[in-house]
Motif scaffolding. Structure first.
Motif, PDB file in Angstrom:
ATOM      1  N   PRO A   1       0.787  -1.240   0.000  1.00  0.00           N
ATOM      2  CA  PRO A   1       0.000   0.000   0.000  1.00  0.00           C
ATOM      3  C   PRO A   1       0.816   1.286   0.000  1.00  0.00           C
ATOM      4  N   HIS A   2       2.013   1.296   0.589  1.00  0.00           N
ATOM      5  CA  HIS A   2       2.749   2.553   0.662  1.00  0.00           C
ATOM      6  C   HIS A   2       3.543   2.871  -0.605  1.00  0.00           C
ATOM      7  N   LEU A   3       3.574   1.958  -1.588  1.00  0.00           N
ATOM      8  CA  LEU A   3       4.252   2.262  -2.852  1.00  0.00           C
ATOM      9  C   LEU A   3       3.399   3.211  -3.691  1.00  0.00           C
ATOM     10  N   ARG A   4       4.050   4.217  -4.277  1.00  0.00           N
ATOM     11  CA  ARG A   4       3.351   5.191  -5.102  1.00  0.00           C
ATOM     12  C   ARG A   4       3.816   5.191  -6.548  1.00  0.00           C
ATOM     13  N   ARG A   5       5.086   4.872  -6.766  1.00  0.00           N
ATOM     14  CA  ARG A   5       5.655   5.004  -8.112  1.00  0.00           C
ATOM     15  C   ARG A   5       6.416   3.751  -8.516  1.00  0.00           C
ATOM     16  N   LEU A   6       6.369   3.468  -9.818  1.00  0.00           N
ATOM     17  CA  LEU A   6       7.164   2.402 -10.422  1.00  0.00           C
ATOM     18  C   LEU A   6       7.980   3.021 -11.543  1.00  0.00           C
ATOM     19  N   ARG A   7       9.302   2.873 -11.437  1.00  0.00           N
ATOM     20  CA  ARG A   7      10.194   3.427 -12.453  1.00  0.00           C
ATOM     21  C   ARG A   7      10.879   2.276 -13.194  1.00  0.00           C
ATOM     22  N   ILE A   8      10.914   2.379 -14.510  1.00  0.00           N
ATOM     23  CA  ILE A   8      11.534   1.350 -15.351  1.00  0.00           C
ATOM     24  C   ILE A   8      12.672   1.981 -16.124  1.00  0.00           C
ATOM     25  N   HIS A   9      13.866   1.410 -16.007  1.00  0.00           N
ATOM     26  CA  HIS A   9      15.029   1.859 -16.769  1.00  0.00           C
ATOM     27  C   HIS A   9      15.300   0.843 -17.878  1.00  0.00           C
ATOM     28  N   SER A  10      15.399   1.318 -19.125  1.00  0.00           N
ATOM     29  CA  SER A  10      15.535   0.371 -20.235  1.00  0.00           C
ATOM     30  C   SER A  10      16.161   1.011 -21.463  1.00  0.00           C
ATOM     31  N   ARG A  11      16.932   0.208 -22.197  1.00  0.00           N
ATOM     32  CA  ARG A  11      17.425   0.578 -23.528  1.00  0.00           C
ATOM     33  C   ARG A  11      16.628  -0.127 -24.626  1.00  0.00           C
ATOM     34  N   LEU A  12      15.715  -0.999 -24.266  1.00  0.00           N
ATOM     35  CA  LEU A  12      15.041  -1.808 -25.285  1.00  0.00           C
ATOM     36  C   LEU A  12      14.271  -1.003 -26.320  1.00  0.00           C
ATOM     37  N   PRO A  13      13.578   0.093 -25.970  1.00  0.00           N
ATOM     38  CA  PRO A  13      12.912   0.855 -27.030  1.00  0.00           C
ATOM     39  C   PRO A  13      13.872   1.385 -28.091  1.00  0.00           C
ATOM     40  N   LEU A  14      15.150   1.549 -27.733  1.00  0.00           N
ATOM     41  CA  LEU A  14      16.148   2.026 -28.695  1.00  0.00           C
ATOM     42  C   LEU A  14      16.654   0.927 -29.604  1.00  0.00           C
ATOM     43  N   VAL A  15      16.794  -0.279 -29.072  1.00  0.00           N
ATOM     44  CA  VAL A  15      17.475  -1.329 -29.830  1.00  0.00           C
ATOM     45  C   VAL A  15      16.529  -2.354 -30.424  1.00  0.00           C
ATOM     46  N   ILE A  16      15.362  -2.567 -29.786  1.00  0.00           N
ATOM     47  CA  ILE A  16      14.301  -3.410 -30.349  1.00  0.00           C
ATOM     48  C   ILE A  16      12.973  -2.718 -30.031  1.00  0.00           C
ATOM     49  N   PRO A  17      12.585  -1.715 -30.804  1.00  0.00           N
ATOM     50  CA  PRO A  17      11.359  -0.964 -30.486  1.00  0.00           C
ATOM     51  C   PRO A  17      10.112  -1.832 -30.393  1.00  0.00           C
ATOM     52  N   ASP A  18      10.095  -2.973 -31.085  1.00  0.00           N
ATOM     53  CA  ASP A  18       8.924  -3.847 -31.048  1.00  0.00           C
ATOM     54  C   ASP A  18       8.683  -4.463 -29.677  1.00  0.00           C
TER      55      ASP A  18
END
Length: 338
Positions: free
Chosen positions: A185-202
């Motif tokens: 319940p106390h979590l508010r945000r989820l952050r995702i770090h990724s290079r995949l949209p750059l190298v395999i946009p699909d």
């Protein structure tokens, strides 16, 4: 290193098939780019092999040995040089921040979960290139220990999914992990770090978009782009899909010798990102990881580049120049020259 027969520059099929079809043999990539004469410069750590999806290789300029995208991924004998003891296998002292299997707690209010032990592209400057993912990854069968730690600390409001690259998890695995996080319940945000949209946009599939849009957690997506030529129309569509899913898009770059060490290049990157609704966020000085010293730019030169970028761009197109110092309470901003 042996040469495999180069296939078409861009694979077709699912993102998983494109990943399987990536270049893994440096000589095959060099043959594709008409740069086979560079074969005698190859080298590097055999435990950190080359991996380059063909969609990313297709953005490189044939015949250009100084191509900034190629420079980021080609393993060179330069990596074997040992310039000083300041370049280490754990430059950010992450081993001291482990609180559970694959869970790092370095900063107030947020934790980092190493959700995947591999990437879709192996960047030669990666500060985790020596990380022991076999023992330091919160694999699906080990998530509970990390989840219990997060649930027990009500000061934690944000979970950062990192790796490796967390988008190498299948949509069903991400759904499972997100469901468990959303139940805290106390979590508010989820952050995702990724290079995949750059190298395999699909990789930004319809199913992934639906799941991200449905989450009760505020979504933040941090792209890792270092050069404007990484940002083609396929990437723009993938980023647009993430924005449509309700995520806030940020970018962090690493300042790299021979890649983006010119004011014009940094300015073009910020402008291109903004055109794709991505906020330039951080410009990192290189973390001193063993094998990457040839990318290093001294702080004085970095400040001069940053001063030029500030003079060239409006403030919202200037990322913060920072260095990560182990043990500090946050990233350390570097000031402008007087």
């Amino acid at each position: 290193m042996s040469a495999e027969t180069p296939l078409a520059s861009v694979s077709t099929g699912s993102w998983q098939e494109q990943l399987r079809d990536a270049y893994r043999d440096p000589m095959a990539l060099l043959h594709y780019l008409d740069l086979a004469h560079l074969g005698d410069r190859l080298g590097g750590d055999e435990s950190f092999t080359m991996l380059v999806p063909r969609a990313f290789a297709a953005k490189m300029r044939p015949g250009d040995e100084h191509d900034p995208l190629l420079r980021q991924v080609l393993p060179l004998a330069l990596e074997e040089e040992k310039p000083s003891n300041t370049f280490t296998v754990d430059p950010l002292a992450e081993a001291t921040a482990n609180r559970a299997q694959g869970l790092l707690h370095k900063y107030q209010g947020r934790v980092l979960l190493i959700a995947a032990g591999a990437c879709a592209v192996n960047c030669r400057y990666c500060f985790r290139r020596h990380y022991d993912y076999q023992h330091g990854q919160a694999g699906r069968d080990r998530w509970q220990e990390a989840l219990d730690y997060i649930a027990a600390d009500a000061s934690i409001e944000e979970v950062i999914l990192s790796g490796g690259d967390p988008l190498l998890l299948a949509d069903s695995q991400l759904d499972d992990l997100m469901t468990k996080l959303e139940a805290i319940p106390h979590l508010r945000r989820l952050r995702i770090h990724s290079r995949l949209p750059l190298v395999i946009p699909d990789r930004i599939t319809a199913g992934l978009r639906r799941r991200l849009r449905a989450s009760r957690l505020q979504g933040v997506f941090v792209l890792h782009s270092n050069h404007a030529r990484e940002l083609d129309e396929a990437v723009a569509r993938a980023l647009g899909d993430l924005a449509d899913a309700g995520l806030r898009l940020l970018n962090q770059s690493v300042l790299l010798r021979g890649v983006n060490d010119q004011v014009e290049v940094l300015s073009d990157l910020s402008t291109r990102l903004w055109d794709m609704h991505v906020q330039p966020y951080y410009l990192h000085l290189l973390d001193p990881v063993a094998g990457a010293a040839h990318f290093d730019i001294p702080e004085r030169e970095a400040l001069e580049l940053y001063h030029g970028l500030c003079a060239n761009n409006p403030g919202y197109l200037v990322p913060r120049l920072v260095r990560e110092i182990p043990g500090e309470a946050s990233k350390t901003p570097l000031g402008l020259l007087g």
